[in-house]
Write an enzyme that holds these catalytic residues in place. Structure first.
Site, PDB file in Angstrom:
ATOM      1  N   CYS A   1      35.033  36.875  35.226  1.00 48.80           N
ATOM      2  CA  CYS A   1      33.992  35.929  34.819  1.00 48.80           C
ATOM      3  C   CYS A   1      32.976  36.631  33.921  1.00 48.80           C
ATOM      4  O   CYS A   1      32.604  36.122  32.857  1.00 48.80           O
ATOM      5  CB  CYS A   1      33.315  35.345  36.064  1.00 48.80           C
ATOM      6  N   CYS A   2      32.511  37.824  34.332  1.00 51.10           N
ATOM      7  CA  CYS A   2      31.574  38.586  33.496  1.00 51.10           C
ATOM      8  C   CYS A   2      32.219  38.982  32.172  1.00 51.10           C
ATOM      9  O   CYS A   2      31.569  38.984  31.127  1.00 51.10           O
ATOM     10  CB  CYS A   2      31.111  39.843  34.230  1.00 51.10           C
TER      11      CYS A   2
ATOM     12  N   CYS B   1      22.743  35.528  36.413  1.00 56.53           N
ATOM     13  CA  CYS B   1      23.288  34.179  36.587  1.00 56.53           C
ATOM     14  C   CYS B   1      22.999  33.655  38.004  1.00 56.53           C
ATOM     15  O   CYS B   1      23.008  34.421  38.967  1.00 56.53           O
ATOM     16  CB  CYS B   1      24.797  34.214  36.390  1.00 56.53           C
TER      17      CYS B   1
ATOM     18  N   CYS C   1      25.240  34.506  41.154  1.00 54.54           N
ATOM     19  CA  CYS C   1      25.367  35.920  41.547  1.00 54.54           C
ATOM     20  C   CYS C   1      24.012  36.586  41.736  1.00 54.54           C
ATOM     21  O   CYS C   1      23.912  37.822  41.703  1.00 54.54           O
ATOM     22  CB  CYS C   1      26.180  36.670  40.493  1.00 54.54           C
TER      23      CYS C   1
ATOM     24  N   CYS D   1      27.577  44.173  35.344  1.00 54.15           N
ATOM     25  CA  CYS D   1      28.331  43.076  34.732  1.00 54.15           C
ATOM     26  C   CYS D   1      29.429  43.572  33.797  1.00 54.15           C
ATOM     27  O   CYS D   1      30.350  42.819  33.479  1.00 54.15           O
ATOM     28  CB  CYS D   1      27.394  42.150  33.961  1.00 54.15           C
TER      29      CYS D   1
HETATM   30  S1  SF4 Z   1      26.987  37.250  36.744  1.00 57.65           S
HETATM   31 FE1  SF4 Z   1      28.310  35.882  37.957  1.00 57.65          FE
HETATM   32  S2  SF4 Z   1      28.318  33.857  36.941  1.00 57.65           S
HETATM   33 FE2  SF4 Z   1      27.426  35.402  35.504  1.00 57.65          FE
HETATM   34  S3  SF4 Z   1      29.136  35.993  34.251  1.00 57.65           S
HETATM   35 FE3  SF4 Z   1      29.057  37.476  35.931  1.00 57.65          FE
HETATM   36  S4  SF4 Z   1      30.353  36.663  37.618  1.00 57.65           S
HETATM   37 FE4  SF4 Z   1      30.009  35.020  36.093  1.00 57.65          FE
END
Ligand code: SF4
Length: 248
Positions: A135-136, A216, A219, A241
């Site tokens: 996701c990151c 975010c 998280c 991240c």
């Molecule tokens: S901090 Fe969380 S929601 Fe944001 S990009 Fe990374 S995993 Fe995804």
């Protein structure tokens, strides 16, 4: 091939001589300027060493206003890159607009994930639940790479007191693609607080709700104690991240 390994392929393609050149330049700059104060480090980076070829990357989080305020004293036109992941708190988006206006920053760039990549890998928007690293990678690391491609260097807000891999950070460091400038490495939490007070900087709205570090919403959680990043990816081994990995 995973999203993250696809993202990292370009960084690995650089010749070793170029990477050695970046490391040598960063070391030279660090030896010369590491004892300078944050404003002077920024002045040297923005006006001399990387004039027109440097950007500042900001999360517009809890401590970000200090670095943004310092940079605005040097040059309000310096490009500021904000990774608009699509998962920020509404308060962060509001704070980003408010601070840009307050500081007169004229080139804040909202960098978003590629729609096609999201559609393919995170159509439901909940990838963070079971694969935060990917996701990151697709919401931060991958969009940042092209946003930085026109620059030789970028400015970060990292500080040694945040711990983990930040404990021994230099003021100037090399990645495989850029030089990273860390003007606030020696600042303590008290220095940040004093700077906010001295310059009457508005706090991020979530700090008064107990969020010492803000990313975010899925998280990020409130946290107490000395570890300001304790509320990030709470309960997981993940602490970063990935934007400070090999890609940049
Ligand atoms: S901090 Fe969380 S929601 Fe944001 S990009 Fe990374 S995993 Fe995804």
């Amino acid at each position: 091939m995973s999203v993250s390994s696809t993202v990292l392929k370009g960084a690995d393609a650089r010749p070793e001589s170029a990477i050695d050149g970046l490391a040598f330049r960063a070391r030279r700059l660090d030896l010369k300027h590491s004892s300078d104060d944050a404003l002077e480090i920024l002045r040297v980076a923005i006006k001399e060493e990387f004039a027109g070829r440097i950007a500042l990357v900001s999360s517009f989080g809890a401590e970000s206003a200090a670095l943004l305020h310092l940079a605005a004293q040097i040059d309000r036109t310096v490009p500021v890159i904000f990774l608009d992941t699509g998962k920020h708190f509404a308060q962060t988006l509001s704070y980003r607009r408010k601070m840009a206006e307050r500081l007169g920053l004229t080139d804040v760039r909202d960098i978003q994930p590629h729609a096609a990549v999201l559609k393919e890998h995170d159509a439901s928007g909940d990838l963070w639940k079971n694969d935060a690293d990917t996701c990151c990678a697709l919401r931060k690391v991958e969009p940042l790479a092209p946003a930085l491609s026109e620059f030789d260097a970028w400015i970060t807000g990292r500080k040694q007191f945040h711990g983990a891999g930040r404990l021994n950070l230099p003021a100037f460091e090399a990645s495989s693609t850029h030089i990273k400038v860390n003007p606030l490495i020696r600042w303590a939490k008290a220095d940040i607080e004093a700077y906010f007070a001295d310059h009457d900087l508005p706090a991020h709205p979530l700090t008064e709700q107990g969020y010492p570090s803000i990313g975010c919403w899925p998280c990020t959680h409130p946290a107490a104690g000395d570890d300001v990043r304790a509320g990030r990816w709470r309960g997981a081994a993940k602490t970063e991240c990935g934007i400070h990995g090999r890609i940049a």
